[in-house]
Motif scaffolding. Structure first.
Motif, short mmCIF file in Angstrom:
data_model
loop_
_atom_site.label_atom_id
_atom_site.label_comp_id
_atom_site.label_asym_id
_atom_site.label_seq_id
_atom_site.Cartn_x
_atom_site.Cartn_y
_atom_site.Cartn_z
N LEU A 240 0.85 -1.19 0.00
CA LEU A 240 0.00 0.00 0.00
C LEU A 240 0.89 1.25 0.00
O LEU A 240 1.74 1.40 0.88
CB LEU A 240 -0.90 0.01 1.23
CG LEU A 240 -1.78 -1.23 1.44
CD1 LEU A 240 -2.45 -1.17 2.80
CD2 LEU A 240 -2.81 -1.36 0.33
N PHE A 241 0.69 2.11 -0.98
CA PHE A 241 1.44 3.36 -1.08
C PHE A 241 0.43 4.51 -0.99
O PHE A 241 -0.11 4.96 -2.00
CB PHE A 241 2.23 3.43 -2.38
CG PHE A 241 3.31 2.39 -2.48
CD1 PHE A 241 4.55 2.60 -1.92
CD2 PHE A 241 3.07 1.18 -3.13
CE1 PHE A 241 5.55 1.64 -2.02
CE2 PHE A 241 4.06 0.22 -3.23
CZ PHE A 241 5.30 0.45 -2.67
N PRO A 242 0.14 4.99 0.22
CA PRO A 242 -0.89 6.02 0.39
C PRO A 242 -0.41 7.39 -0.06
O PRO A 242 0.79 7.69 -0.04
CB PRO A 242 -1.15 5.99 1.91
CG PRO A 242 0.13 5.52 2.49
CD PRO A 242 0.72 4.56 1.50
N PHE A 243 -1.36 8.20 -0.46
CA PHE A 243 -1.06 9.59 -0.81
C PHE A 243 -2.34 10.40 -0.68
O PHE A 243 -3.45 9.87 -0.61
CB PHE A 243 -0.49 9.69 -2.23
CG PHE A 243 -1.46 9.35 -3.34
CD1 PHE A 243 -2.11 10.34 -4.06
CD2 PHE A 243 -1.73 8.03 -3.66
CE1 PHE A 243 -3.00 10.03 -5.09
CE2 PHE A 243 -2.62 7.69 -4.67
CZ PHE A 243 -3.25 8.70 -5.39
N GLY A 244 -2.17 11.69 -0.63
CA GLY A 244 -3.31 12.61 -0.63
C GLY A 244 -3.12 13.60 -1.76
O GLY A 244 -2.03 13.73 -2.32
N CYS A 245 -4.17 14.31 -2.10
CA CYS A 245 -4.11 15.31 -3.17
C CYS A 245 -4.44 16.67 -2.61
O CYS A 245 -5.52 16.88 -2.03
CB CYS A 245 -5.08 14.96 -4.30
SG CYS A 245 -4.51 13.58 -5.32
N SER A 246 -3.51 17.58 -2.76
CA SER A 246 -3.70 18.96 -2.31
C SER A 246 -4.16 19.79 -3.50
O SER A 246 -3.59 19.71 -4.59
CB SER A 246 -2.39 19.51 -1.75
OG SER A 246 -2.53 20.83 -1.32
N GLY A 247 -5.19 20.59 -3.29
CA GLY A 247 -5.70 21.43 -4.37
C GLY A 247 -7.03 20.98 -4.91
O GLY A 247 -7.59 21.62 -5.81
#
Length: 666
Positions: free
Chosen positions: A206-213
């Motif tokens: 699992l490679f989590p990430f979030g998106c800003s914008g």
């Protein structure tokens, strides 16, 4: 390099400097590319400059230094192979390093007494490297044999490592040989024990990430609106799914009907191989976007018949510190140096797909492993017709090699088979496992499920809960990023406040600070809403699963991240903004009070001056009376002029006396 060619031993000294910089960087970083590129650049430059060097002694000296830099390149490759866990690849890399040691020795034999200062230091490096790599080669031969069931070479390899440690090596080399010796000793001690063999294990990276914008719900909606599977860089997705395949446990009873759901992008298989082309694994890949904001790349694979050594490095593949592996996906021919690089690149491509100005923020990777079947065999990789099948978590933990799975995935590899010195954890075992014999271990970057005796649909509940927890760090990274940006903006705004501002500027700054405060409160409300949902007892349908979720959240460190973000948010809201807004408001009130007093004082001064003028002008009536009595005209005009002058003088004098600040601008 060209400038050093005319100096005696100039190229050799410059090469030693390059070697020293690379060697020092090698101690600090696992990012090998820049070090190797710098060394190879020196080697190419020396090949070009070599014919122009006038002195033969300088040529011989730099040839020896050139061999030293080539040895360092291969030494870096040896560590890279160590961090891949493939003993054969590691052994091949050591063999090449041996060749480079031999080349260095050949170059040293060509040096004369003139080059003795260089010869002495290089000779020490050559001798230490020769002894070191002979011992490492012996350790690898014994390890490879032991992992294949023959531990007879371990005592000899341990003795050779001990002898090498007593040789005049550097303290770094001695420490590394000591690490190898400790691991081989641990392996030798455990030869008579039952070793773990993983008959079937599913591994999910699992490679989590979030998106800003972009808001999370908007991101999911935009992905779901794709008419055809998108292209991410050079990878053409195979499908877009507008819902996540989740079991009913996520049908929570939240009042606002909020739940963990979203959309996904299906990708072609991801292939993993050694740089030489030997295939290692093929993984099922997809990118999931969640309306809560915990987006992630998910890679899944199944393995059968793994020994502990291979199992440990299978989990380690998600780490950025893993050695170089060729990762390919799709048919465009592009390759990445590891799963972590592949994941970060894909996350950026997803952000670009979601719109201009959207940026990805990576979280920590997480590995989920489910052991569907395991056996205990008498010794390492023993070939037995009927191995003892393990039927409980307790039996799993007792087998030698369980620590390779149950320990936190390390952030680096220190020694050959260093998993042998890991400990089996006790404080990270979940207490909420409801079935006797099951085992669930949660760490900061892994969750290991040993659900012997459970049907797969029951195991799936634990897997989805663990997967959800393992992806929250991407959401935390976006929160932390947004908070850091707001902190910089508030700091810049506050630093722009100074004592020379007028009332209008103060009012403008106060207004901007209040807008920032409102925006931060909105962010705090959004953050607390998601946080409270995740920790809500009604987030999941089952109270028992909710309890397991809470315990996994605690073990994973997510709650610590949430607490840190909450504290920083509270400080920013309550300390910096409130204090500065109050200070600006007080300063603005002082400005207003001073302005009101000045205007009142000026009004009184004008009235008093006018009264003084009227009193002076009253003298004009006297002049008229005198004129009526036959006073000469010239005297009449003189008296009238004196009267007007006196009136003006009285007015100005009275105004200035009653309004000493009257000369101030409005």
């Amino acid at each position: 390099m060209e400038k050093t060619a005319s100096h005696p031993f100039g190229p050799a000294l410059f090469g030693l400097y390059v070697w020293g910089v690379a060697h020092r960087a090698w101690k600090l970083s696992y990012e090998f590319v820049r070090m190797v590129d710098g060394l190879k650049e020196f080697q190419m430059c020396w090949a070009e400059v070599r014919p122009t060097v006038p002195e033969a002694s300088s040529v011989r000296a730099c040839d020896a230094v050139d061999a030293l830099t080539r040895l360092l390149v291969e030494e870096i490759s040896v560590e890279d192979a160590l961090c891949c866990g493939d003993v054969d690849r590691h052994f091949d890399a050591v063999q090449i390093a041996h060749l480079r040691v031999g080349e260095l020795g050949d170059r040293l034999r060509g040096l004369t007494d003139e080059e003795d200062p260089l010869h002495s230091g290089l000779l020490k490096a050559w001798y230490a490297s020769r002894v070191y790599y002979r011992a490492v080669e012996s350790a690898l031969v014994a390890t490879r044999a032991a992992l294949n069931g023959d531990a007879s070479a371990l005592p000899g390899a341990i003795a050779e490592l001990e002898a090498a440690e007593a040789a005049p090596l550097t303290y770094v080399q001695k420490s590394e040989l000591g690490g190898h010796r400790s691991c081989l000793g641990r392996m030798l001690e455990s030869v008579e024990r039952e070793w773990l063999k993983l008959d079937h294990v599913k591994v999910v990276y699992l490679f989590p990430f979030g998106c800003s914008g972009i808001e999370a719900e908007a991101a999911v909606k935009k992905l779901g609106s794709q008419a055809v599977p998108p292209r991410l860089g050079g990878i053409r997705a195979t499908a877009v799914r507008r819902v996540l395949e989740l079991c009913d446990v996520w049908a929570g009873a939240d009042f606002h009907k909020r739940r963990f759901e979203g959309a996904s992008i299906q990708l072609p298989p991801v292939r993993l191989s050694h740089p030489g082309g030997t295939a290692v694994d093929e993984l099922k890949a997809e990118i999931r976007l969640s309306i809560l904001g915990n987006h992630y790349l998910r890679l899944e694979t199944h393995h059968y018949g793994l020994d502990p050594h291979t199992a440990m490095f299978t989990l380690f593949r998600a780490a950025p510190e893993h050695g170089t592996m060729a990762v390919t996906c799709g048919e465009d021919g592009r390759s990445w140096g590891g799963l972590h690089d592949f994941a970060v690149d894909l996350q950026s491509e997803v952000a670009a797909l979601l719109g201009e100005g959207v940026e990805s923020r990576s979280g920590r990777y997480h590995v989920l492993a489910t052991v569907y079947g395991a056996s205990a065999v008498p010794g390492p990789n023993a070939a037995v017709a009927n191995p003892r099948r393990l039927i409980s978590g307790a039996q799993f933990r007792e087998a030698f090699g369980a620590q390779a799975l149950l320990h936190t995935v390390p952030n680096g590899v220190e020694s050959i088979a260093d998993w042998t010195r890991f400990t089996v954890p006790t404080d990270t075992v979940l207490a909420t496992v409801r079935k006797a014999g099951n085992l669930v271990v949660g760490t900061a970057n892994s969750t290991i499920l040993v659900p012997f005796g459970m049907p797969t649909f029951g195991v799936g509940t634990y897997e989805t809960v663990a997967e959800f927890v393992g992806t929250l760090d991407g959401l935390c990274s976006v929160w932390a990023d947004r908070l850091a940006r707001r902190h910089r903006e508030v700091t810049a705004l506050v630093n722009g406040i100074n004592g020379t501002l007028d009332a209008n500027e103060i009012a403008e700054y106060a207004s901007r600070l209040r807008r920032e405060q409102v925006s931060l409160h909105d962010f705090a409300s959004e953050y607390r809403a998601v946080q409270s949902l995740i920790h809500s007892p009604s987030f999941m349908a089952s109270p028992a699963d909710t309890e397991a979720l809470s315990e996994l959240l605690l073990l994973s460190g997510v709650e610590r991240s949430e607490k840190d973000i909450a504290e920083k948010l509270g400080q920013l809201l309550n300390d910096r903004l409130e204090v500065h807004i109050d200070a600006l408001a007080a300063e603005f009130r002082e400005h207003v009070d001073r302005e009101r007093e000045r205007r009142a004082r000026r009004s009184r001064s004008l009235i008093e001056a006018l009264l003084a003028a009227m009193a002076a002008m009253g003298f004009a009536g006297v002049v008229q009376v005198l004129q009526g009595q036959g006073l000469p005209a010239v005297w009449t005009w003189i008296l009238l002029g004196l009267t007007v002058t006196a009136a003006a003088t009285c007015s100005v004098a009275v105004y200035r006396w009653s309004n000493p600040g009257g000369s101030e601008p409005d």
